[in-house]
Every structure is written in C-alpha cells, then in structure tokens.
Motif scaffolding. Structure first.
Motif, PDB file in Angstrom:
ATOM      1  N   THR A 151       1.148  -1.296  -0.171  1.00  0.00           N
ATOM      2  CA  THR A 151       0.003  -0.088  -0.079  1.00  0.00           C
ATOM      3  C   THR A 151       0.758   1.013  -0.157  1.00  0.00           C
ATOM      4  N   GLN A 152       2.026   0.979  -0.086  1.00  0.00           N
ATOM      5  CA  GLN A 152       2.925   2.478   0.067  1.00  0.00           C
ATOM      6  C   GLN A 152       3.372   2.810  -1.200  1.00  0.00           C
ATOM      7  N   TRP A 153       3.093   3.902  -1.738  1.00  0.00           N
ATOM      8  CA  TRP A 153       2.916   4.774  -2.920  1.00  0.00           C
ATOM      9  C   TRP A 153       4.290   5.836  -2.547  1.00  0.00           C
ATOM     10  N   TYR A 154       5.032   6.098  -1.295  1.00  0.00           N
ATOM     11  CA  TYR A 154       5.894   7.324  -1.003  1.00  0.00           C
ATOM     12  C   TYR A 154       6.761   6.669  -0.661  1.00  0.00           C
ATOM     13  N   SER A 155       8.279   8.185  -0.191  1.00  0.00           N
ATOM     14  CA  SER A 155       8.292   7.387   0.585  1.00  0.00           C
ATOM     15  C   SER A 155       7.712   7.743   2.330  1.00  0.00           C
ATOM     16  N   ILE A 156       7.321   8.605   2.294  1.00  0.00           N
ATOM     17  CA  ILE A 156       7.347   9.089   3.569  1.00  0.00           C
ATOM     18  C   ILE A 156       5.205   9.057   3.749  1.00  0.00           C
ATOM     19  N   ARG A 157       4.413   8.221   5.142  1.00  0.00           N
ATOM     20  CA  ARG A 157       3.188   8.221   5.354  1.00  0.00           C
ATOM     21  C   ARG A 157       3.079   8.900   6.624  1.00  0.00           C
ATOM     22  N   ILE A 165      -2.675  13.497  17.152  1.00  0.00           N
ATOM     23  CA  ILE A 165      -1.861  12.677  17.702  1.00  0.00           C
ATOM     24  C   ILE A 165      -0.988  12.113  15.943  1.00  0.00           C
ATOM     25  N   ILE A 166       0.030  12.654  15.893  1.00  0.00           N
ATOM     26  CA  ILE A 166       0.315  12.412  14.463  1.00  0.00           C
ATOM     27  C   ILE A 166       1.303  11.835  14.222  1.00  0.00           C
ATOM     28  N   HIS A 167       1.276  10.432  13.005  1.00  0.00           N
ATOM     29  CA  HIS A 167       2.262   9.578  13.239  1.00  0.00           C
ATOM     30  C   HIS A 167       3.071   9.358  11.524  1.00  0.00           C
ATOM     31  N   LYS A 168       4.305   8.520  12.196  1.00  0.00           N
ATOM     32  CA  LYS A 168       4.768   9.012  10.328  1.00  0.00           C
ATOM     33  C   LYS A 168       5.231   7.154   9.879  1.00  0.00           C
ATOM     34  N   LEU A 169       5.170   7.338   8.924  1.00  0.00           N
ATOM     35  CA  LEU A 169       5.783   5.544   8.609  1.00  0.00           C
ATOM     36  C   LEU A 169       7.131   5.883   7.292  1.00  0.00           C
ATOM     37  N   VAL A 170       7.756   5.603   8.006  1.00  0.00           N
ATOM     38  CA  VAL A 170       9.468   5.960   6.629  1.00  0.00           C
ATOM     39  C   VAL A 170       9.296   3.961   6.705  1.00  0.00           C
ATOM     40  N   PRO A 171       8.555   3.831   5.162  1.00  0.00           N
ATOM     41  CA  PRO A 171       8.575   2.070   4.581  1.00  0.00           C
ATOM     42  C   PRO A 171       9.648   1.342   4.087  1.00  0.00           C
ATOM     43  N   HIS A 172      10.474   2.645   3.477  1.00  0.00           N
ATOM     44  CA  HIS A 172      11.737   1.079   2.611  1.00  0.00           C
ATOM     45  C   HIS A 172      10.703   0.471   2.151  1.00  0.00           C
ATOM     46  N   ALA A 173       9.896   0.839   0.906  1.00  0.00           N
ATOM     47  CA  ALA A 173       9.285  -0.164   0.864  1.00  0.00           C
ATOM     48  C   ALA A 173      10.385  -0.603  -0.669  1.00  0.00           C
ATOM     49  N   ASP A 174      11.198  -0.235  -0.875  1.00  0.00           N
ATOM     50  CA  ASP A 174      11.310  -0.430  -2.050  1.00  0.00           C
ATOM     51  C   ASP A 174      13.156  -0.877  -1.823  1.00  0.00           C
ATOM     52  N   ASP A 175      13.780  -1.413  -0.324  1.00  0.00           N
ATOM     53  CA  ASP A 175      15.310  -1.569  -0.525  1.00  0.00           C
ATOM     54  C   ASP A 175      15.170  -3.125   1.067  1.00  0.00           C
ATOM     55  N   LEU A 177      16.358  -2.272   4.104  1.00  0.00           N
ATOM     56  CA  LEU A 177      16.111  -1.380   5.764  1.00  0.00           C
ATOM     57  C   LEU A 177      14.518  -1.951   6.106  1.00  0.00           C
ATOM     58  N   PRO A 178      15.048  -1.862   7.668  1.00  0.00           N
ATOM     59  CA  PRO A 178      13.376  -1.737   8.336  1.00  0.00           C
ATOM     60  C   PRO A 178      12.691  -0.806   8.043  1.00  0.00           C
ATOM     61  N   GLY A 179      11.843  -0.540   7.670  1.00  0.00           N
ATOM     62  CA  GLY A 179      10.224   0.433   8.243  1.00  0.00           C
ATOM     63  C   GLY A 179      10.538   1.104   9.105  1.00  0.00           C
ATOM     64  N   GLU A 180      10.510   2.262   9.005  1.00  0.00           N
ATOM     65  CA  GLU A 180      10.737   3.093  10.758  1.00  0.00           C
ATOM     66  C   GLU A 180       9.333   3.829  11.563  1.00  0.00           C
ATOM     67  N   VAL A 181       8.337   3.713  12.502  1.00  0.00           N
ATOM     68  CA  VAL A 181       7.551   4.442  12.438  1.00  0.00           C
ATOM     69  C   VAL A 181       7.911   5.648  14.373  1.00  0.00           C
ATOM     70  N   TYR A 182       7.272   6.637  13.647  1.00  0.00           N
ATOM     71  CA  TYR A 182       7.832   7.553  14.866  1.00  0.00           C
ATOM     72  C   TYR A 182       6.344   8.076  14.611  1.00  0.00           C
ATOM     73  N   VAL A 183       6.614   8.745  16.546  1.00  0.00           N
ATOM     74  CA  VAL A 183       5.451   9.819  16.564  1.00  0.00           C
ATOM     75  C   VAL A 183       5.177  10.890  16.420  1.00  0.00           C
ATOM     76  N   ARG A 184       4.849  12.177  16.749  1.00  0.00           N
ATOM     77  CA  ARG A 184       5.358  13.412  16.905  1.00  0.00           C
ATOM     78  C   ARG A 184       4.949  13.951  18.194  1.00  0.00           C
ATOM     79  N   GLU A 185       6.205  14.015  19.123  1.00  0.00           N
ATOM     80  CA  GLU A 185       5.910  15.054  20.480  1.00  0.00           C
ATOM     81  C   GLU A 185       6.641  15.796  20.751  1.00  0.00           C
TER      82      GLU A 185
END
Length: 211
Positions: A151-157, A165-175, A177-185
């Motif tokens: 479901t990943q089309w772009y570099s950041i979700r 409450i804001i969440h960020k996913l850096v999926p690294h879908a095409d490499d 590397l592990p995907g990275e999950v963040y929350v904005r604080e």
C-alpha cells in the motif's frame, strides 16, 4: 429518533462520496481514464508552504478536523492527500480527498480513502514526497493496511487521529532497510517501532521506545 445534524450531514456526505464516479469538484476527483486513480488540486490554501516539511505536517490535522464528518467516528470519513514539491525546496500540501473505491454508508470501524496519484498545480509539475490521511476516531494509529508494503506509494506516510496525534511511517518499501515508525511529540519525532524486512508484507511492527 432523530439523528443529530452533524451525524446526518456525515451520512449525507458518505452517500454522496460513495456515488462519485467522476471528478467531485475543483479540488479532487477520479481520473477520467481510470476511476481507481484519484487526483487532487494543489496547493491547499489552508496550509502554508514551507521549506520544512514538518511545518507542513504540523498544520494538516487542525485543518482536516474542520472538514465534514472528519470527527464522526464510526459515521465519519477519512481524508487523504499528499505533500509535494515543485523542485524549489518548498513543500506544499494538496487538497484532501475523501474518495475511496467504495465508501460504506452508516456505522463502520473500517474507513478508507485513496491517496492522490496526481497533483494538479498550475504552477508546475509536482514531485510527491509523502501521503497523509486522517482517522475519524481517537485513539487511532496506523492500521494494518496502512503499514503493509503493497500500500506504500511514497517515501513517507503520515496519519493522525481526531486528537491530532501524528504518526509517521518511513516504509523503505523498495530496499532492505527496516521500516521506521514515529510519533510526533513536542514538534519532534520519537521512534516507537520498526517493521523488519521480513515483516513488510504484513506490516507487523516490532515495538521500541527511544528516549
């Protein structure tokens, strides 16, 4: 029993959106040649463009939550859009769209919208960096579908709930590397999980807690 006006407005909008098969106005619509592809107009006037993409991200949720049915929970709507650049180091946000391949009218714990695949900005050609979407509940973070690699089309979700409450996913879908999950604080990103390469297809998160 007569439903509250906000709830009736949300249901009416759901019915309108579910029946859309062509552009829904000047701000977003289905592509003429492919009803599965959504376009959105840019820039969205409510969001101030910035050289800092996080500044754009921080503006999104308060603006989205003023839209029809954005906070109506099981009767609500998701809104999807993208963050993009015209190649001048400035980030802008597209208009949000509630369009989905199918929208269920009535109460449902499953909501969806389709990230735009095209930005129509009269100033130039858009290069999309991230997609964003809302959930009409609190608390609500990334769903399993949000996290899956297919479901990943772009570099950041980016995703946020009704309490912004804001969440960020850096999926690294095409490499690899592990995907990275963040929350904005406090206007900073705190890493709270990883999606290991072997888990990208399922979207399974391995929790972590960085100081």
């Amino acid at each position: 029993m007569r439903l509250p006006q906000r709830l009736r407005d949300g249901l009416a909008l759901c019915a309108l959106v579910s029946g859309c098969a062509s552009p829904a106005g000047n701000d977003y619509g289905f592509a003429d040649d492919d009803s599965k592809r959504v376009w959105a107009r840019g820039p969205w006037e409510r969001i101030r463009p910035s050289e800092d993409i996080d500044d754009v991200i921080d503006q999104l949720c308060p603006a989205i939550m003023t839209l029809p049915a954005a906070t109506l929970g099981d009767y609500g709507l998701e809104y999807c859009g993208v963050i993009y650049s015209l190649g001048q180091g400035i980030y802008s946000a597209s208009n949000p769209s509630p369009l989905a391949q199918r929208v269920q009218v009535g109460a449902s714990r499953r909501k969806s919208c389709k990230p735009p695949m095209e930005v129509r900005d009269p100033r130039g050609r858009a290069s999309v960096v991230a997609d964003y979407h809302s959930h009409p509940w609190f608390p609500s973070s990334f769903s399993t579908e949000d996290r899956r690699s297919d479901t990943q089309w772009y570099s950041i979700r980016i995703q946020f709930d009704t309490h912004c409450i804001i969440h960020k996913l850096v999926p690294h879908a095409d490499d690899d590397l592990p995907g990275e999950v963040y929350v904005r604080e406090a206007r900073r990103w705190k890493r709270v999980g990883s999606i290991l390469p072997q888990d990208k297809a399922s979207g399974r998160i391995t929790a972590m807690d960085e100081p």
